[in-house]
Every structure is written in structure tokens, then in C-alpha cells.
Design a protein around this motif. Structure first.
Motif, PDB file in Angstrom:
ATOM      1  N   ASP A 260     -23.038  24.901  14.346  1.00  0.00           N
ATOM      2  CA  ASP A 260     -23.259  26.191  13.627  1.00  0.00           C
ATOM      3  C   ASP A 260     -22.008  27.112  13.437  1.00  0.00           C
ATOM      4  OD1 ASP A 260     -25.787  25.566  14.309  1.00  0.00           O
ATOM      5  OD2 ASP A 260     -25.364  26.199  16.478  1.00  0.00           O
ATOM      6  N   ALA A 261     -21.075  26.764  14.506  1.00  0.00           N
ATOM      7  CA  ALA A 261     -19.842  27.815  14.323  1.00  0.00           C
ATOM      8  C   ALA A 261     -18.779  27.197  13.501  1.00  0.00           C
ATOM      9  CB  ALA A 261     -19.494  27.937  15.971  1.00  0.00           C
ATOM     10  N   GLY A 262     -19.035  25.844  13.424  1.00  0.00           N
ATOM     11  CA  GLY A 262     -17.914  25.339  12.420  1.00  0.00           C
ATOM     12  C   GLY A 262     -17.509  23.842  12.523  1.00  0.00           C
ATOM     13  N   TYR A 263     -16.168  23.465  12.394  1.00  0.00           N
ATOM     14  CA  TYR A 263     -16.158  22.163  12.626  1.00  0.00           C
ATOM     15  C   TYR A 263     -15.086  22.081  13.794  1.00  0.00           C
ATOM     16  CZ  TYR A 263     -17.289  21.514   8.056  1.00  0.00           C
ATOM     17  OH  TYR A 263     -18.175  21.130   6.735  1.00  0.00           O
ATOM     18  N   ARG A 264     -15.377  21.033  14.702  1.00  0.00           N
ATOM     19  CA  ARG A 264     -14.713  20.697  15.917  1.00  0.00           C
ATOM     20  C   ARG A 264     -14.180  19.275  15.884  1.00  0.00           C
ATOM     21  NH1 ARG A 264     -17.681  23.182  20.820  1.00  0.00           N
ATOM     22  NH2 ARG A 264     -18.438  21.022  20.844  1.00  0.00           N
ATOM     23  N   PRO A 265     -13.196  19.094  16.778  1.00  0.00           N
ATOM     24  CA  PRO A 265     -12.599  17.704  16.803  1.00  0.00           C
ATOM     25  C   PRO A 265     -14.122  16.754  17.294  1.00  0.00           C
ATOM     26  CG  PRO A 265     -11.361  19.015  17.945  1.00  0.00           C
ATOM     27  CD  PRO A 265     -12.450  19.891  17.724  1.00  0.00           C
ATOM     28  N   GLY A 266     -14.285  15.798  16.632  1.00  0.00           N
ATOM     29  CA  GLY A 266     -15.065  14.729  16.910  1.00  0.00           C
ATOM     30  C   GLY A 266     -14.560  13.637  17.782  1.00  0.00           C
ATOM     31  N   MET A 267     -15.497  12.916  18.161  1.00  0.00           N
ATOM     32  CA  MET A 267     -15.467  11.816  19.372  1.00  0.00           C
ATOM     33  C   MET A 267     -14.340  10.942  18.931  1.00  0.00           C
ATOM     34  SD  MET A 267     -16.806  12.609  21.865  1.00  0.00           S
ATOM     35  CE  MET A 267     -17.287  14.076  22.023  1.00  0.00           C
ATOM     36  N   ARG A 268     -14.375  10.536  17.769  1.00  0.00           N
ATOM     37  CA  ARG A 268     -13.540   9.517  17.099  1.00  0.00           C
ATOM     38  C   ARG A 268     -11.997   9.923  17.758  1.00  0.00           C
ATOM     39  NH1 ARG A 268     -12.805   5.049  13.858  1.00  0.00           N
ATOM     40  NH2 ARG A 268     -12.844   3.534  15.490  1.00  0.00           N
ATOM     41  N   VAL A 269     -11.698  11.092  17.397  1.00  0.00           N
ATOM     42  CA  VAL A 269     -10.471  11.659  17.830  1.00  0.00           C
ATOM     43  C   VAL A 269     -10.122  11.436  19.431  1.00  0.00           C
ATOM     44  CG1 VAL A 269      -8.879  13.706  17.978  1.00  0.00           C
ATOM     45  CG2 VAL A 269     -10.288  13.315  16.012  1.00  0.00           C
ATOM     46  N   VAL A 270     -11.118  11.783  20.152  1.00  0.00           N
ATOM     47  CA  VAL A 270     -11.198  11.776  21.472  1.00  0.00           C
ATOM     48  C   VAL A 270     -10.897  10.092  21.991  1.00  0.00           C
ATOM     49  CG1 VAL A 270     -12.338  11.752  23.537  1.00  0.00           C
ATOM     50  CG2 VAL A 270     -12.639  13.727  21.963  1.00  0.00           C
ATOM     51  N   GLN A 271     -11.693   9.404  21.157  1.00  0.00           N
ATOM     52  CA  GLN A 271     -11.572   7.866  21.560  1.00  0.00           C
ATOM     53  C   GLN A 271     -10.391   7.403  21.286  1.00  0.00           C
ATOM     54  OE1 GLN A 271     -14.072   5.805  19.048  1.00  0.00           O
ATOM     55  NE2 GLN A 271     -13.857   3.685  20.254  1.00  0.00           N
ATOM     56  N   LEU A 272     -10.001   7.411  20.045  1.00  0.00           N
ATOM     57  CA  LEU A 272      -8.700   6.903  19.623  1.00  0.00           C
ATOM     58  C   LEU A 272      -7.544   7.589  20.439  1.00  0.00           C
ATOM     59  CD1 LEU A 272      -8.860   6.832  15.817  1.00  0.00           C
ATOM     60  CD2 LEU A 272      -9.636   5.202  17.616  1.00  0.00           C
ATOM     61  N   GLY A 273      -7.595   8.907  20.829  1.00  0.00           N
ATOM     62  CA  GLY A 273      -6.742   9.544  21.468  1.00  0.00           C
ATOM     63  C   GLY A 273      -6.516   8.902  23.004  1.00  0.00           C
ATOM     64  N   ALA A 274      -7.507   8.685  23.567  1.00  0.00           N
ATOM     65  CA  ALA A 274      -7.759   8.255  24.917  1.00  0.00           C
ATOM     66  C   ALA A 274      -7.217   6.622  24.919  1.00  0.00           C
ATOM     67  CB  ALA A 274      -9.203   8.183  25.361  1.00  0.00           C
ATOM     68  N   GLN A 275      -7.372   6.039  23.872  1.00  0.00           N
ATOM     69  CA  GLN A 275      -6.802   4.855  23.754  1.00  0.00           C
ATOM     70  C   GLN A 275      -5.555   4.710  23.588  1.00  0.00           C
ATOM     71  OE1 GLN A 275      -8.443   2.504  20.655  1.00  0.00           O
ATOM     72  NE2 GLN A 275     -10.736   2.572  21.394  1.00  0.00           N
ATOM     73  N   ALA A 276      -4.999   5.597  22.808  1.00  0.00           N
ATOM     74  CA  ALA A 276      -3.518   5.632  22.703  1.00  0.00           C
ATOM     75  C   ALA A 276      -2.740   6.163  23.916  1.00  0.00           C
ATOM     76  CB  ALA A 276      -3.238   6.372  21.548  1.00  0.00           C
TER      77      ALA A 276
END
Lengths: 220, 220
Positions: free
Chosen positions: B58-74
DNA sequence: AATTAGCGTTTCAATAAGTGAAATACAGAT
DNA sequence: ATCTGTATTTCACTTATTGAAACGCTAATT
């Protein structure tokens, strides 16, 4: 349906995913992974490279700094950890035991990303960020993608003697993102109790990145 | 050279960056940040949403899981931690004191992402993943973007009594990604020594994501 | 209550932009 | 010397992106 997507971007992100999945890919591999022609893949990878999302070296393409940066930001801000905390809380509530969220770290190790201590006076204790060897741990097996059909792993007296760890995968699509685990002093838990907790953990883990059905639909 | 880029993708990634930078943005904000028309931004954000790179509430757009996932991997694979380890090593070599890499975590805390213990027999000790309050710590000030002109922060006897922490920001562009810090038993360090170390830390921190010129070039 | 201002969203014609087959060049294996 | 796979460039085709404008909406503002 078709107008919600931007094909070029979708493809680029697919490529980015392929690069991050494999850690290091050649152009041809990435192109095959994403089912793109070599020329298109090359163009898109160059864009990703120019924006810092991938880096190129002699061996191919690898995840870039931007991914790390955004990932760290997102990971920190909340996301995984905050989402998992709900699940951890519930698991502690139901089991009284210490619960953890683990993510793979470097070189055969994982780290505790979130911790919720149990309520028993005798309980397992660890801390956020502690590094654990993946080999031989329940979380490790889960993170390695070796979760049996039951959906959870039980390891009795593995790395740490006297404790039983029960872990289940937190999935994104078909990738294992993290492991959710409950760690119990072995003397306190029977085989069947462990299985019960296993199912609990598996259920919670499944819900973290695939939130329960909500009324807010993407009706578009 | 300019034609190596794919505008649509560039814009989408810009948008993704905007979302991750702010943590949560409205469509209009994101559009302004990326200098895009609202309709274009909307379409692109929807693509990012469909691919899991951003989430919408409702409040807008936020970073998604994919970012977290790829970020964690990298992040796990190497990148930030491995890059920082070189710097940590050098700092330990020059100061003999324990050095740390901190990233912001949730809710006013940060975590130790990498640790290199000092060589003195009396030294500060912590562990990877330990959570520290940002408020009142040197690393916290740095992570909050409150680094003074000198480029480093010195906090004497802050959260932990008897120790002096000296921290400097690891920047990506104009964002603070992490904090590099040296922690010293206060009795061992004078004001001027602290400043010297401060400059050292600042220099190392600056070099982490903006690698110094090397001979190993990407000649392309 | 009426008005304004800002937001999210949809539509649509113009055209800018991405596409992929084919050609080129290179490297290693047979 | 030939073949196979890769990375790269070129280019005509046309698809897919674009942004102004219009719409409905909510929340301040008058």
C-alpha cells in the motif's frame, strides 16, 4: 497480461539471474540459460555490465558490485530477516526451542542471519552472524538443496554434540534462499517429536517468501 | 560505445536502484528519481514486480526477494566480504588492532560482516554477525551518513567502555554501503594516534568498492 | 462544499528501439 | 587442414517502448 511486462527488461533480469545463479558464466551459457540469441544476450549483458550489475573477466560474467550493494541494503533494511522473524516467533511459541534463520556464506559455511531464543531454561544458544559449517549440519543440507521429500532435515548430534537440529528450506522459486531451523537439546526430543517439529518448520519456511494467500490480488 | 546500452534496461535498473536506495518509494518518487515519465516508470516497475525484484504494498514499492536472494548469493560468494578482507588484513598489519566490516541491519542495528582480529594480546574481540546498536557507535554514525569532513569517526568509550572505535564509510557512489572500523583498547591510544588510524581506515574504506588502479586490467 | 493538487492508472498513435540471422574472427580440438 | 564452439559486429525489419494526455481518486486547501 502482455502489457504488464517489458520484454527487454525481463530478459535482462533473467540474464542477471543466470549470472548470479551460476556465479560465473560465459556468454554462450548465459544465452542458453535465458534462451536468448547470443547477440541479444551480449547486448543485455553489456548493459548489465555498464550499470555495475555484472562484471566481466576473462572467464566470463560474474555478479557485480551493484547486486551486492542493493542486496546488502535490502537484506539489512528488512526483507528476509523481518519476514523470517514472524516465523521464528511462531516457532518459538509452539516449540519453546531456539530457532534460527541461516543463509549460505562463503566457502562451505553459513551464517545465522536471525535468531530467536527458546524459552526453556536449558536451550541451545547462538548469535546472529555466527558462522557454521554447512557440511554435516541440518541447515547445511537444506542450503545445499539436499532436502528429502518430507521437506525437512533432522540431524542428531551432528556438528554440535547433544543437540538435534531440524531445518527446512526457504525457497524462492526453485532456489534455496535460506534455511529455517530449530535446535533442541537431544535429551529432550524423541524421534516422533522431531518429525512433528520438522513439519512445523517446513510449513513456516515455505511461508516466508511465499506469503500466505491474501485478499490483495493482482487483478490488473 | 553508447550503443552498447539498452535504454529500457538501463532505466529499469535505475528504477530498481531508486527503490533500493530509499527502501520504499511511491511511483511518483521513483519516477522523479529516475527522471522518467510516470507511465514509463509504472510499466517498468511492474516488470520488476513481476520478476520479484520489487514488491508493492500500500505504501509503495520496496526491494523484492529477488534482490535479497541475488544479493545474498553474491555477497556470500565473495564480493564485499572478500574485497573487504584485503583491507582488513592490511589494517591489522599496520595497526595490530582488531578490524571490522559493518553493514546496517534492521531497526537501528548493524552487524559485523567480516572480522579480522588484532595481533596484540590485549585486543578487542567480536564475531561475524554480532549485532551492534548504531546509535552511539562509530560505525553507526558512519552508516547513518554522519561522517564528518575528515572522512572518519572516532568514538571513545561509547557503547563499550574502555574501547575506542574508529570507523570510515565504504561508499558506492554517494551511498554508504558499509563501515570499516578499527577498535582499540582506549588506554593504548592517544588522540593523535587515533587520527592517524582514522586516515588509514578512511583510505582503506574508500578503496574497497572503488578499487585502486591495478595492473590486471580489463582490456576488453 | 467546492476547489485544488497530487497520485496511480489507462489509452494510443508515433517512432524509437530492440531483435536475430548471418557474417566475421578467433581458439582449441580432431 | 578441418571442424566446432565461442565472442563479436552488422543491418534490415518491425516489434515493442514511449510519453502526453485524459481519467478517477484521495487528501488537503479554500
Amino acid at each position: 497480461m502482455a502489457d504488464t511486462s517489458t520484454r527487454t527488461v525481463e530478459r535482462a533480469l533473467l540474464l542477471l539471474g543466470a549470472v548470479c545463479d551460476r556465479g560465473r558464466v560465459s556468454l554462450a551459457e548465459a544465452a542458453r540459460d535465458a534462451e536468448l540469441s547470443a547477440s541479444t544476450a551480449l547486448r543485455l549483458l553489456r548493459t548489465l555490465e555498464a550499470t555495475g550489475f555484472v562484471r566481466k573477466d576473462d572467464a566470463g560474467y560474474r555478479p557485480g558490485m551493484r547486486v551486492v550493494q542493493l542486496g546488502a541494503q535490502a537484506l539489512s533494511h528488512e526483507s528476509l530477516v523481518s519476514l523470517a522473524e514472524d516465523a521464528l516467533e511462531r516457532l518459538v511459541g509452539k516449540t519453546g526451542e531456539s530457532t534460527y534463520l541461516n543463509v549460505p556464506s562463503h566457502d562451505g559455511h553459513g551464517i545465522y542471519l536471525a535468531v530467536k531464543e527458546g524459552t526453556h531454561s536449558v536451550r541451545h544458544t547462538s548469535w546472529v552472524g555466527r558462522s557454521i559449517p554447512l557440511d554435516g549440519s541440518a541447515a547445511g543440507q537444506v542450503l545445499a538443496g539436499r532436502t528429502p521429500g518430507a521437506g525437512y532435515v533432522i540431524v542428531r548430534n551432528g556438528i554440535e554434540p547433544d543437540v538435534t537440529a531440524i531445518a527446512a528450506p526457504v525457497m524462492t522459486g526453485d532456489r534455496v534462499t535460506a534455511a529455517l531451523s530449530v535446535v533442541v537439546p537431544s535429551y529432550r526430543i524423541s524421534e516422533s517429536q522431531a518429525k512433528t517439529i520438522g513439519m512445523l518448520v517446513a510449513a513456516e519456511a515455505a511461508g516466508i517468501l511465499n506469503p500466505a494467500p491474501m485478499s490483495t490480488g493482482d487483478t490488473a
